[in-house]
Design a protein around this motif. Structure first.
Motif, PDB file in Angstrom:
ATOM      1  N   SER A  38       0.808  -1.214   0.000  1.00  0.00           N
ATOM      2  CA  SER A  38       0.000   0.000   0.000  1.00  0.00           C
ATOM      3  C   SER A  38       0.847   1.273   0.000  1.00  0.00           C
ATOM      4  N   ARG A  39       2.091   1.185   0.435  1.00  0.00           N
ATOM      5  CA  ARG A  39       2.940   2.384   0.526  1.00  0.00           C
ATOM      6  C   ARG A  39       4.009   2.461  -0.559  1.00  0.00           C
ATOM      7  N   GLY A  40       4.071   1.447  -1.429  1.00  0.00           N
ATOM      8  CA  GLY A  40       5.056   1.511  -2.499  1.00  0.00           C
ATOM      9  C   GLY A  40       5.469   0.145  -2.999  1.00  0.00           C
ATOM     10  N   SER A  41       6.534   0.122  -3.773  1.00  0.00           N
ATOM     11  CA  SER A  41       7.033  -1.104  -4.378  1.00  0.00           C
ATOM     12  C   SER A  41       8.558  -1.113  -4.386  1.00  0.00           C
ATOM     13  N   LEU A  42       9.120  -2.317  -4.285  1.00  0.00           N
ATOM     14  CA  LEU A  42      10.555  -2.545  -4.429  1.00  0.00           C
ATOM     15  C   LEU A  42      10.753  -3.611  -5.494  1.00  0.00           C
ATOM     16  N   ALA A  43      11.794  -3.473  -6.298  1.00  0.00           N
ATOM     17  CA  ALA A  43      12.093  -4.483  -7.307  1.00  0.00           C
ATOM     18  C   ALA A  43      13.606  -4.699  -7.370  1.00  0.00           C
ATOM     19  N   PHE A  44      13.996  -5.973  -7.481  1.00  0.00           N
ATOM     20  CA  PHE A  44      15.408  -6.357  -7.534  1.00  0.00           C
ATOM     21  C   PHE A  44      15.570  -7.456  -8.576  1.00  0.00           C
ATOM     22  N   ASP A  45      16.662  -7.395  -9.323  1.00  0.00           N
ATOM     23  CA  ASP A  45      16.976  -8.422 -10.320  1.00  0.00           C
ATOM     24  C   ASP A  45      18.463  -8.758 -10.170  1.00  0.00           C
ATOM     25  N   PHE A  46      18.759 -10.025  -9.898  1.00  0.00           N
ATOM     26  CA  PHE A  46      20.135 -10.453  -9.655  1.00  0.00           C
ATOM     27  C   PHE A  46      21.044 -10.208 -10.853  1.00  0.00           C
ATOM     28  N   GLU A  47      20.492 -10.151 -12.064  1.00  0.00           N
ATOM     29  CA  GLU A  47      21.313  -9.869 -13.235  1.00  0.00           C
ATOM     30  C   GLU A  47      21.791  -8.409 -13.251  1.00  0.00           C
ATOM     31  N   ASP A  48      21.209  -7.589 -12.403  1.00  0.00           N
ATOM     32  CA  ASP A  48      21.613  -6.187 -12.253  1.00  0.00           C
ATOM     33  C   ASP A  48      21.719  -5.918 -10.753  1.00  0.00           C
ATOM     34  N   MET A  49      22.575  -6.684 -10.101  1.00  0.00           N
ATOM     35  CA  MET A  49      22.572  -6.823  -8.646  1.00  0.00           C
ATOM     36  C   MET A  49      23.006  -5.609  -7.846  1.00  0.00           C
ATOM     37  N   ASN A  50      23.497  -4.575  -8.480  1.00  0.00           N
ATOM     38  CA  ASN A  50      23.892  -3.378  -7.745  1.00  0.00           C
ATOM     39  C   ASN A  50      22.805  -2.310  -7.744  1.00  0.00           C
ATOM     40  N   LEU A  51      21.611  -2.668  -8.240  1.00  0.00           N
ATOM     41  CA  LEU A  51      20.503  -1.713  -8.323  1.00  0.00           C
ATOM     42  C   LEU A  51      19.297  -2.198  -7.541  1.00  0.00           C
ATOM     43  N   LEU A  52      18.619  -1.241  -6.921  1.00  0.00           N
ATOM     44  CA  LEU A  52      17.326  -1.482  -6.285  1.00  0.00           C
ATOM     45  C   LEU A  52      16.373  -0.452  -6.870  1.00  0.00           C
ATOM     46  N   HIS A  53      15.208  -0.904  -7.315  1.00  0.00           N
ATOM     47  CA  HIS A  53      14.207   0.006  -7.860  1.00  0.00           C
ATOM     48  C   HIS A  53      13.139   0.219  -6.792  1.00  0.00           C
ATOM     49  N   PHE A  54      12.854   1.493  -6.485  1.00  0.00           N
ATOM     50  CA  PHE A  54      11.946   1.842  -5.398  1.00  0.00           C
ATOM     51  C   PHE A  54      10.887   2.815  -5.895  1.00  0.00           C
ATOM     52  N   TYR A  55       9.623   2.519  -5.575  1.00  0.00           N
ATOM     53  CA  TYR A  55       8.517   3.411  -5.907  1.00  0.00           C
ATOM     54  C   TYR A  55       7.841   3.816  -4.612  1.00  0.00           C
ATOM     55  N   ASP A  56       7.746   5.117  -4.362  1.00  0.00           N
ATOM     56  CA  ASP A  56       7.110   5.657  -3.160  1.00  0.00           C
ATOM     57  C   ASP A  56       5.693   6.096  -3.534  1.00  0.00           C
ATOM     58  N   ALA A  57       4.689   5.407  -2.990  1.00  0.00           N
ATOM     59  CA  ALA A  57       3.297   5.692  -3.338  1.00  0.00           C
ATOM     60  C   ALA A  57       2.812   7.033  -2.814  1.00  0.00           C
ATOM     61  N   THR A  58       3.607   7.679  -1.943  1.00  0.00           N
ATOM     62  CA  THR A  58       3.207   8.987  -1.428  1.00  0.00           C
ATOM     63  C   THR A  58       3.732  10.133  -2.302  1.00  0.00           C
ATOM     64  N   ASP A  59       4.507   9.808  -3.335  1.00  0.00           N
ATOM     65  CA  ASP A  59       5.026  10.849  -4.231  1.00  0.00           C
ATOM     66  C   ASP A  59       3.877  11.513  -4.998  1.00  0.00           C
ATOM     67  N   ASP A  60       4.120  12.713  -5.469  1.00  0.00           N
ATOM     68  CA  ASP A  60       3.159  13.433  -6.301  1.00  0.00           C
ATOM     69  C   ASP A  60       2.899  12.607  -7.558  1.00  0.00           C
ATOM     70  N   PRO A  61       1.644  12.225  -7.829  1.00  0.00           N
ATOM     71  CA  PRO A  61       1.350  11.372  -8.990  1.00  0.00           C
ATOM     72  C   PRO A  61       1.798  11.967 -10.323  1.00  0.00           C
ATOM     73  N   ARG A  62       1.923  13.291 -10.392  1.00  0.00           N
ATOM     74  CA  ARG A  62       2.329  13.915 -11.649  1.00  0.00           C
ATOM     75  C   ARG A  62       3.784  13.649 -11.982  1.00  0.00           C
ATOM     76  N   THR A  63       4.602  13.363 -10.957  1.00  0.00           N
ATOM     77  CA  THR A  63       6.031  13.137 -11.194  1.00  0.00           C
ATOM     78  C   THR A  63       6.503  11.802 -10.629  1.00  0.00           C
ATOM     79  N   ALA A  64       5.562  10.977 -10.169  1.00  0.00           N
ATOM     80  CA  ALA A  64       5.929   9.705  -9.538  1.00  0.00           C
ATOM     81  C   ALA A  64       6.531   8.737 -10.555  1.00  0.00           C
ATOM     82  N   GLY A  65       7.399   7.895 -10.058  1.00  0.00           N
ATOM     83  CA  GLY A  65       8.013   6.858 -10.880  1.00  0.00           C
ATOM     84  C   GLY A  65       9.009   6.079 -10.038  1.00  0.00           C
TER      85      GLY A  65
END
Length: 198
Positions: free
Chosen positions: A84-111
């Motif tokens: 409900s507060r966001g999303s996290l995504a991880f892929d071992f083939e790109d293991m030095n990156l974490l993708h984070f989405y904050d659901a409280t961000d302004d929807p116009r610029t969220a990503g």
């Protein structure tokens, strides 16, 4: 990995297993991680693909897939956690990156934010190269050994523990039992108690 990251236990599954190629060449030579097959063919006794739905102890649900028939994937151990507060995504083939989405961000610029986890402030990052220099597959084994030795030295239970490993095996067993029974919903036994372990 899903149980470890979320801190929740998989309590039930509905599984499906499939072997697409039923015969393969019998190995006549092997070296390192490879081998060579001869003219003789033998039955395949492993699954080529597995998929299952899962229920988590906190009420969430999971969808899991594993296959050796995903062209272009090398070692795509991927995990995505959505809430409900966001999303996290991880892929071992790109293991030095974490993708984070904050659901409280302004929807116009969220990503999704692309977080490079190689800064000294990140766990393990400060023990290796200068900021921005990636860690590799081999570094993960060093981290595991250090965590294990430090926990044992402190008289603490290592994490993940042998009990965590047993929990994973219980999930896999439930998936196999479910698949053998036409994907019927199958409960996963809970953690063993001291009384049941003796």
């Amino acid at each position: 990995m899903a149980q470890f990251v979320t801190g929740e236990r998989i309590t039930g599954v509905s599984g499906l297993l499939e072997t697409f190629v039923h015969e393969r060449p019998v190995a006549v030579a092997s070296s390192a991680l490879g081998g060579r097959g001869g003219d003789e063919r033998g039955p395949v006794t492993v699954d080529d693909a597995a998929a299952f739905l899962a229920r988590l102890s906190g009420g969430g649900m999971g969808v899991f897939e594993a296959t050796r028939f995903a062209w272009g994937r090398k070692n795509a151990i991927r995990l995505e956690v959505n809430g409900s507060r966001g999303s996290l995504a991880f892929d071992f083939e790109d293991m030095n990156l974490l993708h984070f989405y904050d659901a409280t961000d302004d929807p116009r610029t969220a990503g999704f934010r692309r977080i490079v986890v190689t800064e000294p402030e990140h766990p393990y990052g400060g023990h290796w190269w200068p900021a921005g220099h990636g860690l590799g597959y081999e570094h993960a084994f060093t981290h595991q050994v250090v965590d294990l030795v430090e926990a044992l030295t402190a008289g603490e239970q290592p994490t993940p523990s042998f009990a965590d490993g047993l929990g994973v095996q219980r999930v896999l067993d439930a998936v196999e039992r479910s698949a053998a029974a036409a994907s019927v919903w199958t409960s996963v036994p809970g953690p063993a108690t001291a009384a049941t372990q003796s």
